[in-house]
Design an enzyme around this catalytic site. Structure first.
Site, PDB file in Angstrom:
ATOM      1  N   GLU A 121      -5.743   1.632   4.208  1.00 38.84           N
ATOM      2  CA  GLU A 121      -4.617   0.881   3.239  1.00 38.84           C
ATOM      3  C   GLU A 121      -4.922   0.313   2.546  1.00 38.84           C
ATOM      4  OE1 GLU A 121      -1.505  -0.641   6.007  1.00 38.84           O
ATOM      5  OE2 GLU A 121      -1.770   1.239   7.176  1.00 38.84           O
ATOM      6  N   HIS A 246       6.935  -4.862  -0.703  1.00 45.17           N
ATOM      7  CA  HIS A 246       6.051  -3.920  -0.478  1.00 45.17           C
ATOM      8  C   HIS A 246       6.491  -3.027  -1.810  1.00 45.17           C
ATOM      9  CE1 HIS A 246       4.536  -0.270   1.238  1.00 45.17           C
ATOM     10  NE2 HIS A 246       4.126  -0.993   2.351  1.00 45.17           N
ATOM     11  N   ARG A 290      -1.348  -5.565  -2.596  1.00 45.95           N
ATOM     12  CA  ARG A 290       0.068  -5.045  -2.541  1.00 45.95           C
ATOM     13  C   ARG A 290       0.823  -5.878  -3.828  1.00 45.95           C
ATOM     14  NH1 ARG A 290       2.554  -5.490   3.383  1.00 45.95           N
ATOM     15  NH2 ARG A 290       1.189  -3.609   3.769  1.00 45.95           N
ATOM     16  N   HIS A 344       9.521  -7.415   2.299  1.00 48.53           N
ATOM     17  CA  HIS A 344       8.871  -6.811   3.340  1.00 48.53           C
ATOM     18  C   HIS A 344       8.193  -7.890   4.157  1.00 48.53           C
ATOM     19  CE1 HIS A 344       6.340  -4.037   5.379  1.00 48.53           C
ATOM     20  NE2 HIS A 344       5.208  -4.464   5.367  1.00 48.53           N
ATOM     21  N   ARG A 379      -0.489 -10.758   1.842  1.00 46.30           N
ATOM     22  CA  ARG A 379      -1.172 -10.338   3.041  1.00 46.30           C
ATOM     23  C   ARG A 379      -1.854  -8.938   2.716  1.00 46.30           C
ATOM     24  NH1 ARG A 379       0.653  -7.050   6.955  1.00 46.30           N
ATOM     25  NH2 ARG A 379       2.749  -6.917   5.993  1.00 46.30           N
TER      26      ARG A 379
HETATM   27  C1  SIN Z   1       2.785  -0.168   5.689  1.00 44.62           C
HETATM   28  O1  SIN Z   1       2.690   0.653   6.464  1.00 44.62           O
HETATM   29  O2  SIN Z   1       2.522   0.060   4.463  1.00 44.62           O
HETATM   30  C2  SIN Z   1       2.812  -1.578   6.192  1.00 44.62           C
HETATM   31  C3  SIN Z   1       1.891  -2.268   6.769  1.00 44.62           C
HETATM   32  C4  SIN Z   1       1.821  -3.633   6.684  1.00 44.62           C
HETATM   33  O3  SIN Z   1       2.811  -4.214   6.194  1.00 44.62           O
HETATM   34  O4  SIN Z   1       1.132  -4.233   7.063  1.00 44.62           O
END
Ligand code: SIN
Length: 515
Positions: A121, A246, A290, A344, A379
């Site tokens: 990610e 998010h 993010r 988020h 985060r």
């Molecule tokens: C996501 O799946 O993008 C969220 C993962 C997260 O917030 O850690």
């Protein structure tokens, strides 16, 4: 007002408030240490916790814990606490292995060769995230709750809210809840003046603050209850200005998350002119931290009308079936999903040490309501389930060994139970509008001051009612307004842009000619 009901009082060794991964972990660890544990959740179904909504996955330490540490610190813009990260890294892999894989037997996705399939990610420098489809939270929480519920030392009591902490001489002795223990009625009768539950230790695991914003990836009852109760009882809180948005939630009504795993696997962001734009904002493009991606998406929506997540580089249906189903259910067709940032996660919260101990004796906080220092100002993806698991287990162990004491408890009043119709709903709308407008992705000092003034008035109106009523929605509104004010205060006291707290110059005020 107080009550002395020592002979009839309900007591328990460890009281856990909240039924997500952190609450389950604390309950499990406490029970393994020999404590009797009562787990309260205000949800009608205990699985209705933020954990259940988590998509991407749970990070492991990957090839080298030091690399994960560097990624966490980089994503936080250098603000995460290295010692807290060391605690996380020390326990991470054993916690995942012992609890999730060996005890709960969660079947994380595997590749064609049968090896665990690690995904990537944003802001992770390697593939290290365990997942089940992109519905990892559900696949962890359901078996966890089942396991905890069948443990003979743990009772789960649902549809029961904690309204206030019981404190005496700086120590926390449990909570006042809004329902008595269940008798014949499985949901338990309402306790009009509150029902005290005395505990040797109390662990708050009440989740985040999504209900303070009109668009959030949290369940709608995420009203910051634990943070408000702890702060009102005098516990230290920290980093509350760091509200994480998010970057990719569905842009339409009733937003849902489009996991970062989509970008990790190759999905790209395009603006209203059909152009990719993330290269203009950060060398890591779609995989930038993010907060950077969220502000870029917001800016491009403003200037070009929309932003879409183009999933055509992926085998979308095959690799992400549950997100593909969600899209189909909303009538989203094709490979381009309209996205916008959405509240988020709260990176700050109740300040805790490496065992989840707060500044108040016998009070612990774990999961999203806690501030461990791991996340700093922003985060890193897929560290929240891990942090909840690690700190939940640590707090559950540390909390044992204290006998409950029946002290004088505040008796709540319900002299005038009928609230003006729609009182709580209307005030909640005003609160959310204030947070959206003034304490969102970008903050300007004058707007923060305006927000604080509105929120102070709103809290005053709520306090006037709460003195004579115990309605749950009123307490939730009280909690939301307390936490909103704390966020506004933290934002006003921090003039430095870092991570999720992005301070902009005040908008110039236009004065009429000759003014
Ligand atoms: C996501 O799946 O993008 C969220 C993962 C997260 O917030 O850690």
């Amino acid at each position: 007002m107080s009550t002395d009901n020592s002979s009839t009082a309900e007591t328990v060794d460890t009281l856990v408030v909240g039924s997500g991964i952190a609450g389950c972990a604390a309950a499990l660890a406490g029970a393994h240490e020999g404590s009797d544990v009562l787990l309260l959740t205000k949800a009608k179904r205990p699985a209705d916790a933020s954990t259940d909504w988590a998509q991407g996955g749970i990070s492991t330490t990957g090839s080298d814990p030091e690399t994960l540490k560097r990624d966490i610190i980089d994503a936080s813009d250098g603000t995460a606490d290295p010692e807290a990260i060391d605690v996380l890294l020390e326990d991470a892999d054993a916690a995942v292995e012992d609890v999730l894989i060996d005890t709960l037997e969660i079947e994380f996705d595997r590749d064609d060769g049968g090896d665990l399939d690690y995904t990537r990610e944003a802001a992770h420098s390697e593939r290290r995230i365990l997942h089940v489809d992109a519905a990892t939270g559900t696949h962890i929480l359901r078996p966890f709750l089942h396991y905890v519920d069948s443990h003979d030392r743990i009772e789960i009591r649902q549809d029961t809210a904690a309204l206030e902490l019981i404190t005496h001489e700086g120590r926390v002795h449990g909570v006042i809840s809004d329902r008595k223990p269940p008798e014949d009625d499985s949901s338990g009768p309402k306790a009009p003046t509150g029902h005290p539950i005395y505990a040797g230790s109390t662990v708050l695991a009440t989740g985040g603050v999504g209900a303070l914003y009109s668009r959030s990836t949290n369940p709608s009852d995420a009203t910051g209850d634990g943070i408000a109760m702890a702060a009102l009882a005098g516990a230290d809180v920290a980093d509350l200005e760091y509200v994480q948005f998010h970057p990719t939630a569905y842009a339409g009504d009733d937003p849902f998350l489009l996991s970062e795993a989509l970008r990790g696997e190759g999905a790209v962001l395009c603006n209203g002119n059909g152009e990719r734009f993330m290269d203009d904002y950060h060398p890591d493009a779609e995989l930038a931290p993010r907060d950077v991606v969220a502000r870029a998406v917001d800016a491009e929506r403003e200037t070009t009308g929309e932003v879409v997540l183009d999933v055509s580089p992926l085998e979308f249906e095959a690799e992400f079936p549950n997100i593909a189903t969600k899209c189909r259910d909303r009538g989203i067709e094709g490979n381009e999903i309209p996205v916008a940032p959405c509240e988020h996660f709260l990176c700050g919260g109740i300040d805790v040490d490496d065992c989840g101990q707060t500044s108040l004796d016998r009070l612990y906080a774990v999961g999203e309501c806690a501030r461990t220092g791991v996340h700093g100002a922003n985060r890193l993806a897929s560290t929240s389930l891990l942090e909840g698991l690690v700190w939940g287990l640590r707090a559950g162990v540390d909390a044992v060994g204290h006998d409950p004491e029946v002290v004088e408890a505040p008796e709540l009043l319900d002299s005038d139970p009928d609230l003006p119709e729609r009182f709580a709903a209307e005030k909640s709308i005003r609160l959310r509008r204030t947070m959206d407008d003034y304490l969102g992705l970008e903050r300007d000092p004058e707007e923060i001051a305006r927000a604080s003034a509105v929120l102070r008035r709103l809290k005053g109106e709520v306090d006037a009612y709460i003195r004579t009523r115990t309605a749950r929605d009123l307490y939730e509104l009280r909690n939301a307004s307390v936490v909103a004010l704390l966020i506004a205060r933290a934002a006003s006291e921090n003039t430095e842009s870092k991570g999720c707290h992005y301070v902009v110059d005040p908008e110039p005020v236009e004065h009429p000619a000759g003014d």
